[in-house]
Design a protein around this motif. Sequence first.
Motif, PDB file in Angstrom:
ATOM      1  N   GLN A 228       2.438   5.555  59.561  1.00  0.00           N
ATOM      2  CA  GLN A 228       3.020   6.012  58.451  1.00  0.00           C
ATOM      3  C   GLN A 228       3.437   5.187  57.356  1.00  0.00           C
ATOM      4  OE1 GLN A 228       5.977   9.261  60.299  1.00  0.00           O
ATOM      5  NE2 GLN A 228       5.017   8.572  62.187  1.00  0.00           N
ATOM      6  N   ARG A 229       3.804   3.945  57.685  1.00  0.00           N
ATOM      7  CA  ARG A 229       3.952   3.168  56.556  1.00  0.00           C
ATOM      8  C   ARG A 229       2.910   2.894  55.712  1.00  0.00           C
ATOM      9  NH1 ARG A 229       7.082   2.049  53.657  1.00  0.00           N
ATOM     10  NH2 ARG A 229       6.800  -0.043  53.703  1.00  0.00           N
ATOM     11  N   VAL A 230       1.670   2.697  56.430  1.00  0.00           N
ATOM     12  CA  VAL A 230       0.367   2.518  55.603  1.00  0.00           C
ATOM     13  C   VAL A 230       0.115   3.729  54.685  1.00  0.00           C
ATOM     14  CG1 VAL A 230      -2.273   2.435  55.610  1.00  0.00           C
ATOM     15  CG2 VAL A 230      -0.854   1.102  57.242  1.00  0.00           C
ATOM     16  N   MET A 231       0.568   5.111  55.104  1.00  0.00           N
ATOM     17  CA  MET A 231       0.149   6.249  54.273  1.00  0.00           C
ATOM     18  C   MET A 231       1.231   6.266  53.181  1.00  0.00           C
ATOM     19  SD  MET A 231       0.296   8.870  57.730  1.00  0.00           S
ATOM     20  CE  MET A 231      -1.087   8.535  59.201  1.00  0.00           C
ATOM     21  N   GLU A 232       2.487   5.704  53.340  1.00  0.00           N
ATOM     22  CA  GLU A 232       3.356   5.773  52.348  1.00  0.00           C
ATOM     23  C   GLU A 232       2.999   4.791  51.298  1.00  0.00           C
ATOM     24  OE1 GLU A 232       6.987   4.977  54.600  1.00  0.00           O
ATOM     25  OE2 GLU A 232       7.104   6.781  55.342  1.00  0.00           O
ATOM     26  N   LYS A 233       2.620   3.590  51.647  1.00  0.00           N
ATOM     27  CA  LYS A 233       2.220   2.692  50.842  1.00  0.00           C
ATOM     28  C   LYS A 233       0.985   2.696  50.104  1.00  0.00           C
ATOM     29  CE  LYS A 233       3.570  -1.512  53.833  1.00  0.00           C
ATOM     30  NZ  LYS A 233       3.195  -2.694  54.491  1.00  0.00           N
ATOM     31  N   ILE A 234       0.100   3.706  50.414  1.00  0.00           N
ATOM     32  CA  ILE A 234      -0.974   4.057  49.559  1.00  0.00           C
ATOM     33  C   ILE A 234      -0.677   5.265  48.759  1.00  0.00           C
ATOM     34  CG2 ILE A 234      -2.641   2.891  50.960  1.00  0.00           C
ATOM     35  CD1 ILE A 234      -3.597   5.590  52.134  1.00  0.00           C
ATOM     36  N   GLY A 235       0.526   5.895  48.685  1.00  0.00           N
ATOM     37  CA  GLY A 235       0.816   6.836  47.937  1.00  0.00           C
ATOM     38  C   GLY A 235       0.923   8.294  48.563  1.00  0.00           C
ATOM     39  N   MET A 236       0.786   8.270  49.847  1.00  0.00           N
ATOM     40  CA  MET A 236       0.450   9.760  50.551  1.00  0.00           C
ATOM     41  C   MET A 236       2.057  10.087  50.717  1.00  0.00           C
ATOM     42  SD  MET A 236      -2.535   9.278  53.016  1.00  0.00           S
ATOM     43  CE  MET A 236      -3.115  10.988  52.918  1.00  0.00           C
ATOM     44  N   VAL A 237       2.281  11.453  50.675  1.00  0.00           N
ATOM     45  CA  VAL A 237       3.496  11.825  50.857  1.00  0.00           C
ATOM     46  C   VAL A 237       3.588  12.836  52.326  1.00  0.00           C
ATOM     47  CG1 VAL A 237       5.285  13.599  49.685  1.00  0.00           C
ATOM     48  CG2 VAL A 237       3.653  11.980  48.252  1.00  0.00           C
ATOM     49  N   ARG A 238       4.518  12.839  52.841  1.00  0.00           N
ATOM     50  CA  ARG A 238       4.737  13.547  54.194  1.00  0.00           C
ATOM     51  C   ARG A 238       4.945  14.959  53.748  1.00  0.00           C
ATOM     52  NH1 ARG A 238       8.862  13.841  58.982  1.00  0.00           N
ATOM     53  NH2 ARG A 238       7.652  15.427  60.011  1.00  0.00           N
ATOM     54  N   ASP A 239       4.189  15.923  54.498  1.00  0.00           N
ATOM     55  CA  ASP A 239       4.326  17.290  54.236  1.00  0.00           C
ATOM     56  C   ASP A 239       5.204  17.933  55.769  1.00  0.00           C
ATOM     57  OD1 ASP A 239       4.356  19.945  54.051  1.00  0.00           O
ATOM     58  OD2 ASP A 239       2.136  20.092  54.204  1.00  0.00           O
ATOM     59  N   PRO A 240       6.345  17.863  55.809  1.00  0.00           N
ATOM     60  CA  PRO A 240       6.929  18.061  56.911  1.00  0.00           C
ATOM     61  C   PRO A 240       6.658  19.609  57.449  1.00  0.00           C
ATOM     62  CG  PRO A 240       8.709  17.637  55.280  1.00  0.00           C
ATOM     63  CD  PRO A 240       7.375  17.656  54.551  1.00  0.00           C
TER      64      PRO A 240
END
Length: 182
Positions: A143-155
């Motif tokens: 999830q840190r990788v996802m955040e670092k590349i600009g992805m946004v969590r969709d709860p």
Amino acid sequence: MRLETERLILRPWQERDRAPLAAVLGDPEVRRFYPSVLTPEQAGAQLDFAMQKTAEVGFHFGAAEVKATGQFVGLIGLGYIPDETRAAIRGNPAVEIGWQFDKAFWGQGLAPEGALAWLDYGFGTLGLDEIVAFTFRGNVPSQRVMEKIGMVRDPDADFEHPRLAQGHPLRSHVVYRITRPV
Ligand SMILES: CC(C)(COP(=O)(O)OP(=O)(O)OC[C@H]1O[C@@H](n2cnc3c(N)ncnc32)[C@H](O)[C@@H]1OP(=O)(O)O)[C@@H](O)C(=O)NCCC(=O)NCCS
């Protein structure tokens, strides 16, 4: 498909990747958020599947190697999400991004570096509108990788993985999304 970043080469699979890929996918630490490690045969079947998919649809998860040394780092890339899984995710997304790296290379920012190149390829060359990523709720590194590349969590898209039995401890998944830059 062959992409270059500052430190990585991202390329299709070659026969010489079989043993190092099997070592990564057979490592219990790498696979701690998966239901099992893969046997060398299963890892080989995954490589065969990726080669076949790439031939069929033009892309699938590929290999990453260190540009300076040629060392095998792991697998990374884009892939069509299997129907059963995409049906479980809000919005029925088509394409995911994912990564599994040899632990000798963790902690250097290599996964985000490779993933950004794959996103560019997906939005630019492939013309995709959206790319998602999903993982077990407890997989913080991914999830840190996802955040670092600009992805946004969709709860609202959290889901129970349909390929895992009800009650399986790794069943609960979170979803991150990114859309094509305007
Ligand atoms: C997820 C993964 C690809 C990250 O790759 P990476 O190149 O190490 O990425 P980064 O260097 O940006 O580190 C990302 C996060 O990993 C964690 N991390 C870094 N080094 C680590 C190490 N040696 N041991 C455990 N976790 C570590 C940290 O949480 C880090 O976040 P931070 O930079 O905010 O501290 C790698 O941890 C991996 O292969 N994991 C196993 C496979 C997997 O779970 N894949 C995802 C399935 S959805």
